[in-house]
Scaffold this active site. Structure first.
Site, PDB file in Angstrom:
ATOM      1  N   ASP A 234       0.839  -1.187   0.000  1.00  0.00           N
ATOM      2  CA  ASP A 234       0.000   0.000   0.000  1.00  0.00           C
ATOM      3  C   ASP A 234       0.883   1.250   0.000  1.00  0.00           C
ATOM      4  O   ASP A 234       2.003   1.234   0.529  1.00  0.00           O
ATOM      5  CB  ASP A 234      -0.898   0.026   1.238  1.00  0.00           C
ATOM      6  N   ARG A 235       0.358   2.331  -0.543  1.00  0.00           N
ATOM      7  CA  ARG A 235       1.133   3.565  -0.607  1.00  0.00           C
ATOM      8  C   ARG A 235       1.637   4.000   0.768  1.00  0.00           C
ATOM      9  O   ARG A 235       2.778   4.461   0.905  1.00  0.00           O
ATOM     10  CB  ARG A 235       0.294   4.691  -1.219  1.00  0.00           C
TER      11      ARG A 235
END
Length: 551
Positions: free
Chosen positions: A397-398
Site C-alpha cells: 500500500d502507498r
C-alpha cells in the site's frame, strides 16, 4: 592535501542536474555476499569531464602522451558537491601531481626493493639488446646470406649443365655406336659427379665457417633465454610485493591487498588505473561518490578497453568503460559500503543482482503508478528510468513502508509470481496499534471483499469475501500502544489493516490508519514490511531480506 585535490567548481563546470540520467554503470559483485553494486556515469559528470578536457587542451603537460583520465563526482560530509580527478599510471614520469589524486598508498613500502629490481631489469634489458646484436650474430647473418647466394648461383649453373647433359645423352644414344657411345656417356656421368662434389664442397666450406659462429650464438641464445626468465621472475616477484603492499579501501572502511582480491593473478599496472585510485581516495577521505567518468586524452593509443585482449585504438575525448582485466575485478570490493541511496531515485536498495532488485519503499510512495496523472510517481516508474524492462512482483500500500520486490526480466517475474501465488514466500510485517489488545498471539481468519461503491476500503464479508488468514505476535505494549508482528498467510488488499481494525479481528486499528478508524494525530501509517524470504529463481537458494523497522 584534501583541499588541494577536492575541486569546488561543480556549478561552474556543470549546468546539468546532478541527478541526471545515467549513460553507463560501473558494476561489480561484492565478494563477501555476491551482491551486485553499481555506480553510474551520468550526463552531469560527463559535462564536468568535458570542461576539464578544455583545461587539459591548454596545458602541454597533458598532451604529450595519451592516457586514461578519470573524474569522480562526490558529496562531502557537509552535503556539498565536489569532484576529484586522477590519471592512470604516471604523468610525464611523475606519480604525484598537485591537484590530482595520488597513487594508492603502499608502493613506498617497497620503494627500495622496487628501485633495485627496476635497476636489475634495466640492466638485463640492455644486456638482451646487446646480446641480440653481437658481432658474431651480425657476422653469422652476413656469411649465411653470402653462402645462400653462392648456393643459389651454383644451383642455377648446375641446373643448366644438367639440362645440357640430358640433351647430349639423348643425342649420343641416337647417333653413336659402341665403343664411342660408352665413352661419351661416361664423360657425361663424370661431369655430373663433379657437380655433386662441387656442391658438397661448398656446403662443407659453409658449415666449417658457420658452425663455430653458431656454437657461440647457441650459448648466447641460452643466455638470452636465461635472462628473459630471470626478468620474468624478478618482475613477477616485484609485482607480488607491490600487490601485497597496495591496499585498497572500500566504503565499509575495510581494506584488502590486490593479491587478496585477485589471487589468480593480475596484469601489470593493476591498481594504477583511474577508477581504483579515485574510489580508494574517496573512501579513505569520507567522500560519498555520486557518479564517475573515465576518458582518454593525449596522443592516440592502443589498449585493452572493452574486454580481455580486445586491443582497440582509443580516441581523445571519448568516454570508456572500466577495463575488464585491471579494474572490473576490483569494482565489487571497492563499491562495497557505498550508500545505495540515490538522490535522483530517492530509493534505498535492500538487495540487487542481475535478475531482481528489492527496495525499502518509503511510506507515501506508490508501488506502481496509478491511473491518473497525479499518481504516476512510484517505485516502478522511478526504476523504469534506469531499466525499461522491470516488473513489480507484488504490491505494498502507498502508506506502508518496507520491502518491495521487483525483477529485471519477465521470466524471473513469472517464477517469483508463482511463489507468491503458491504461498512459497514468507513475509513478516511490524506495526504499532493505536491501543492495547488482550491476546499475545494467535491468528485471524476473516474473508475480505472490496466494495466497488466504496473504494479502496475493504470489508469483511462472509458471502462475497475471499479467504484471508493472518498470524500475529505481540512484541511489546508501551503506554496505550501495542507493537505487533504480523505474518500474512494470504495476501489480500488491506488484509492486515482490516484484520487489525475489525471487531471480529483485533478490534484496534493500526496507528495512523484513518481509512479504518484511527483518529490519532500522527504523520503516517505505522505498518512496515520488515522481512521477505523466497527461493531465488536462478540459484534455487532461499533468500532472506530484512530491513530495520523505522516505527
Amino acid at each position: 592535501m584534501l583541499d588541494s585535490i577536492l575541486e569546488d567548481r561543480v556549478d561552474l563546470f556543470c549546468q546539468q542536474p546532478i541527478d541526471s540520467t545515467p549513460t553507463y554503470w560501473y558494476t561489480g559483485y561484492y565478494p563477501a555476499s555476491g551482491e551486485l553494486l553499481k555506480l553510474p556515469r551520468t550526463k552531469a559528470v560527463e559535462q564536468i569531464a568535458r570542461n576539464l578536457m578544455l583545461e587539459l587542451a591548454r596545458d602541454r603537460r597533458f598532451n604529450s602522451e595519451g592516457k586514461m583520465y578519470g573524474l569522480l563526482l562526490v558529496k562531502t560530509d557537509r552535503d556539498e558537491y565536489r569532484f576529484i580527478k586522477a590519471f592512470s599510471g604516471l604523468l610525464n614520469g611523475e606519480a604525484v601531481v598537485n591537484g590530482w589524486v595520488p597513487p594508492i598508498p603502499g608502493r613506498e613500502r617497497v620503494a627500495i626493493s622496487e628501485a633495485d629490481t627496476l635497476a636489475d631489469l634495466a640492466r638485463m634489458k640492455q644486456e638482451l639488446i646487446d646480446l641480440d646484436r653481437t658481432s658474431e650474430r651480425v657476422e653469422l647473418e652476413r656469411l649465411t646470406a653470402e653462402f645462400a647466394d653462392k648456393l643459389e648461383q651454383l644451383s642455377i649453373e648446375q641446373h643448366q649443365r644438367k639440362a645440357w647433359r640430358q640433351q647430349e645423352r639423348a643425342r649420343c644414344e641416337s647417333k653413336l655406336t659402341e665403343p664411342e657411345l660408352t665413352i661419351s656417356l661416361e664423360k657425361l656421368a663424370a661431369q655430373s659427379r663433379h657437380d655433386g662434389r662441387e656442391r658438397r664442397q661448398l656446403k662443407q666450406e659453409r658449415d666449417a665457417i658457420l658452425q663455430p659462429l653458431q656454437e657461440i650464438l647457441d650459448q648466447t641464445d641460452e643466455r638470452i633465454r636465461s635472462l628473459k626468465q630471470q626478468r620474468k621472475t624478478r618482475s613477477r616477484q616485484l609485482q607480488a610485493q607491490m600487490h601485497d603492499a597496495y591496499r585498497l579501501m572500500n566504503f565499509l572502511g575495510t581494506s584488502s591487498s590486490l593479491r587478496e582480491l585477485m589471487p589468480a593473478g593480475m596484469p601489470t599496472g593493476t591498481g594504477d588505473c583511474c577508477a581504483p585510485k579515485l574510489l580508494h581516495y574517496a573512501a579513505s577521505q569520507g567522500l560519498n561518490p555520486i557518479a564517475m567518468a573515465e576518458f582518454w586524452w593525449g596522443n592516440g593509443g592502443v589498449g585493452s578497453v572493452g574486454g580481455v585482449g580486445d586491443e582497440q585504438k582509443k580516441l581523445q575525448g571519448e568516454f570508456y568503460e572500466a577495463c575488464v582485466e585491471r579494474c572490473q575485478p576490483l569494482m565489487g570490493f571497492m563499491l562495497a559500503g557505498l550508500s545505495l541511496q540515490s538522490d535522483r531515485l530517492d530509493l534505498a536498495i535492500v538487495y540487487e543482482d542481475e535478475y531482481l532488485i528489492a527496495i525499502d519503499k518509503p511510506a507515501g510512495l506508490l508501488s506502481v503508478p496509478g491511473r491518473t496523472i497525479d499518481k504516476q510517481d512510484s517505485v516502478l516508474t522511478r526504476l523504469r528510468d534506469l531499466h525499461p524492462e522491470i516488473y513489480a512482483v507484488h504490491r505494498l500500500d502507498r502508506d506502508t513502508s518496507g520491502i518491495l520486490l521487483l525483477t529485471w526480466d519477465l521470466a524471473t517475474y513469472r517464477h517469483l509470481s508463482r511463489q507468491f501465488h503458491d504461498r512459497q514466500t514468507h513475509k513478516v510485517y511490524e506495526a504499532i496499534l493505536g491501543g492495547k489488545i488482550e491476546p499475545e498471539c494467535g491468528s485471524i481468519e476473516l474473508p475480505l471483499w472490496g466494495d466497488p461503491f466504496d473504494r479502496p476500503r475493504q470489508k469483511v464479508d462472509f458471502k462475497l469475501g475471499k479467504p484471508s488468514l493472518t498470524q500475529f505476535q505481540v512484541l511489546a505494549q508501551i503506554d496505550d500502544y501495542t507493537r505487533i508482528e504480523f505474518t500474512p498467510v494470504t495476501g489480500r488488499t488491506h488484509q492486515l489493516r482490516v484484520h487489525a481494525a475489525d471487531a471480529r479481528g483485533l478490534g484496534v486499528a493500526i496507528l495512523g490508519d484513518r481509512l479504518y478508524g484511527c483518529q490519532a494525530d500522527v504523520e503516517r501509517l505505522h505498518l512496515h514490511a520488515r522481512s521477505l524470504s523466497f527461493i531465488h529463481p536462478h540459484t534455487s537458494v532461499r533468500v532472506l531480506l530484512q530491513t530495520q523497522c523505522p516505527l
